[in-house]
Each structure stands twice: as C-alpha cells, then as structure tokens.
Design a protein around this motif. Structure first.
Motif, short mmCIF file in Angstrom:
data_model
loop_
_atom_site.label_atom_id
_atom_site.label_comp_id
_atom_site.label_asym_id
_atom_site.label_seq_id
_atom_site.Cartn_x
_atom_site.Cartn_y
_atom_site.Cartn_z
N ARG A 1 17.22 -10.78 28.29
CA ARG A 1 16.27 -10.14 29.21
C ARG A 1 16.09 -8.68 28.84
NH1 ARG A 1 14.89 -12.50 33.98
NH2 ARG A 1 15.71 -14.61 34.24
N VAL A 2 14.83 -8.24 28.87
CA VAL A 2 14.49 -6.86 28.53
C VAL A 2 13.57 -6.32 29.62
CG1 VAL A 2 13.31 -5.38 26.85
CG2 VAL A 2 14.69 -7.31 26.05
N VAL A 3 13.79 -5.08 30.02
CA VAL A 3 12.92 -4.45 31.03
C VAL A 3 11.65 -3.95 30.33
CG1 VAL A 3 12.68 -2.56 32.69
CG2 VAL A 3 14.86 -3.77 32.47
N ARG A 4 10.52 -4.38 30.83
CA ARG A 4 9.21 -3.99 30.27
C ARG A 4 8.25 -3.68 31.41
NH1 ARG A 4 9.62 -3.58 24.57
NH2 ARG A 4 10.56 -5.47 23.74
N GLN A 5 7.07 -3.18 31.04
CA GLN A 5 6.02 -2.96 32.03
C GLN A 5 5.08 -4.16 32.03
OE1 GLN A 5 4.80 1.06 30.65
NE2 GLN A 5 5.40 1.71 32.70
N PRO A 6 4.81 -4.77 33.20
CA PRO A 6 3.96 -5.96 33.25
C PRO A 6 2.47 -5.64 33.20
CG PRO A 6 4.79 -5.44 35.43
CD PRO A 6 5.43 -4.46 34.50
N GLU A 7 2.11 -4.36 33.28
CA GLU A 7 0.70 -3.98 33.16
C GLU A 7 0.60 -2.80 32.20
OE1 GLU A 7 -1.18 -3.17 37.02
OE2 GLU A 7 0.43 -4.35 37.89
N VAL A 8 -0.20 -2.96 31.18
CA VAL A 8 -0.42 -1.85 30.24
C VAL A 8 -1.89 -1.77 29.88
CG1 VAL A 8 1.90 -1.84 29.20
CG2 VAL A 8 0.12 -3.30 28.21
N ARG A 9 -2.32 -0.56 29.56
CA ARG A 9 -3.65 -0.37 28.99
C ARG A 9 -3.44 -0.07 27.51
NH1 ARG A 9 -8.59 -0.57 30.35
NH2 ARG A 9 -10.20 0.62 29.29
N VAL A 10 -4.11 -0.82 26.65
CA VAL A 10 -3.89 -0.67 25.21
C VAL A 10 -5.21 -0.31 24.51
CG1 VAL A 10 -1.92 -2.24 25.09
CG2 VAL A 10 -4.23 -3.15 24.83
N ARG A 11 -5.06 0.35 23.37
CA ARG A 11 -6.21 0.66 22.53
C ARG A 11 -5.87 0.30 21.10
NH1 ARG A 11 -8.42 6.36 23.44
NH2 ARG A 11 -6.51 7.00 22.44
N PHE A 12 -6.82 -0.31 20.42
CA PHE A 12 -6.60 -0.67 19.01
C PHE A 12 -7.94 -0.87 18.34
CE2 PHE A 12 -6.41 -4.53 21.65
CZ PHE A 12 -7.30 -5.37 21.02
N LEU A 13 -7.92 -1.08 17.04
CA LEU A 13 -9.13 -1.47 16.30
C LEU A 13 -9.08 -2.96 16.07
CD1 LEU A 13 -9.16 1.29 13.51
CD2 LEU A 13 -10.48 1.28 15.65
N ASN A 14 -10.22 -3.63 16.20
CA ASN A 14 -10.25 -5.03 15.78
C ASN A 14 -10.58 -5.08 14.28
OD1 ASN A 14 -13.03 -4.80 15.45
ND2 ASN A 14 -13.51 -5.79 17.41
N LEU A 15 -10.66 -6.29 13.72
CA LEU A 15 -10.83 -6.40 12.26
C LEU A 15 -12.21 -5.95 11.79
CD1 LEU A 15 -8.90 -9.61 11.19
CD2 LEU A 15 -8.27 -7.22 10.81
N ASP A 16 -13.15 -5.76 12.75
CA ASP A 16 -14.45 -5.19 12.38
C ASP A 16 -14.43 -3.66 12.45
OD1 ASP A 16 -15.61 -7.74 12.06
OD2 ASP A 16 -15.87 -7.90 14.23
N GLY A 17 -13.30 -3.09 12.83
CA GLY A 17 -13.18 -1.64 12.91
C GLY A 17 -13.66 -1.06 14.22
N ALA A 18 -13.99 -1.93 15.19
CA ALA A 18 -14.44 -1.44 16.50
C ALA A 18 -13.23 -1.08 17.36
CB ALA A 18 -15.27 -2.52 17.19
#
Ligand code: NI
Length: 172
Positions: A102-119
């Motif tokens: 068991r690991v303590v984590r956050q159940p809600e996150v806002r993430v940002r990344f690039l998809n494979l089209d670079g968007a």
C-alpha cells in the motif's frame, strides 16, 4: 513493433532522472508503440521509458477496467500540476516483480503532457488513473513505489524481495 525487456529493481538505470523529450520524432513514436506492446504483454496498467532502459520522459498507461475497451494513453514530458486528497491502495510495479504494498497517493490530480502529435493536453485524472500517473512520473525521477514505504516496511520489502529474486533464479 517489438517487445522491450523490462528492467528489474535493483537495476541502477531505474534510479536515474530521465531527460525531457525534445522532439517527437519517429524514434519516440516507435518507443511509445513498443512500450504499449510491452505493457499489454506483461500485463500492466502503466510503463515508463526508464523501465525499458530509455532515460526519456515518456509514459504509457491503460487503466481501463477489464470490461471496458482499452484506453491507451501516451504522455510525453508529463507533469502533475496539482493534486488533492489521500488514498492508500495496494500497488505493484513491473520492475519490482511479485511484490505489492500500500502506498499513499492523491486520488485526484491535474496533469499536463504532450500527446504523440505534439499537442499539449491538460486533464483531470481520478482514482487508478491518478495513481498511475503519480507512479509512472515517479519512475521518470528515479523513484520506485517501495521508496514511499516506511523504513520498517522497506526493510521487510528488502528481505522479501531478496527471496523473490532467489526463487526467480531457481526457476531459470
Ligand atoms: Ni512501476
């Protein structure tokens, strides 16, 4: 497409900090395809490039339930913008075979990344997907889920994992 070999703890490459992807070229797209194939074959719900020995900030995820259609996500240079809450769910890792904790984590996150089209993609993730993002982004920073355990649980892990590795040796 090709399956890639998954590195296992304590491989030192798993402890390196991965570099941002500067350009999404054919090599990155091929790596992403191979990682997805490797993740599904394992099977697992997430895989980070350093787990296949490539120190680049790239992860693949599929947290769809078994009764749902696959939902492959490929995230380049992913980051967590913010998070909320606390959950304590059992985790495993393809690089730490046969061990769960068991690991303590956050159940809600806002993430940002690039998809494979670079968007640029910004999205909210919840539950298992939120945990998977945190687990896989940890890999990009050389962090494994067992690093989040208390020191007592960590020493128990080391003893148990040593036995797991010895058993795997015997199976070979
Ligand atoms: Ni992992």
């Amino acid at each position: 497409m090709a399956l890639r070999r998954i590195l296992h703890y304590p491989d030192p490459l798993l402890r390196q900090v991965s570099q941002p992807v500067a350009e999404i070229d054919d090599e990155i797209r091929e790596l992403a395809r191979d990682m997805a194939e490797t993740m599904y074959a394992a099977p697992g719900v997430g895989l980070a490039a350093p787990q296949v020995g490539v120190l680049k900030r790239l992860i693949v995820l599929d947290c769809a339930r078994q009764d749902e259609a696959p939902q492959l996500m490929t995230a380049v240079n992913p980051e967590i913008l913010e998070g909320a809450g606390e959950i304590n769910e059992e985790e495993g890792c393809l690089s730490v075979p046969s061990y769960y904790a068991r690991v303590v984590r956050q159940p809600e996150v806002r993430v940002r990344f690039l998809n494979l089209d670079g968007a640029v993609v910004e999205m909210n993730a919840e539950g298992l997907l939120a945990v998977a993002f945190q687990h896989e982004i940890d890999h990009l920073n050389g962090v494994l889920f067992v690093d989040h355990l208390s020191s007592l649980k960590k020493s128990l892990f080391k003893k148990k994992y040593k036995k797991i590795l010895e058993q795997k040796q015997e199976e070979l």
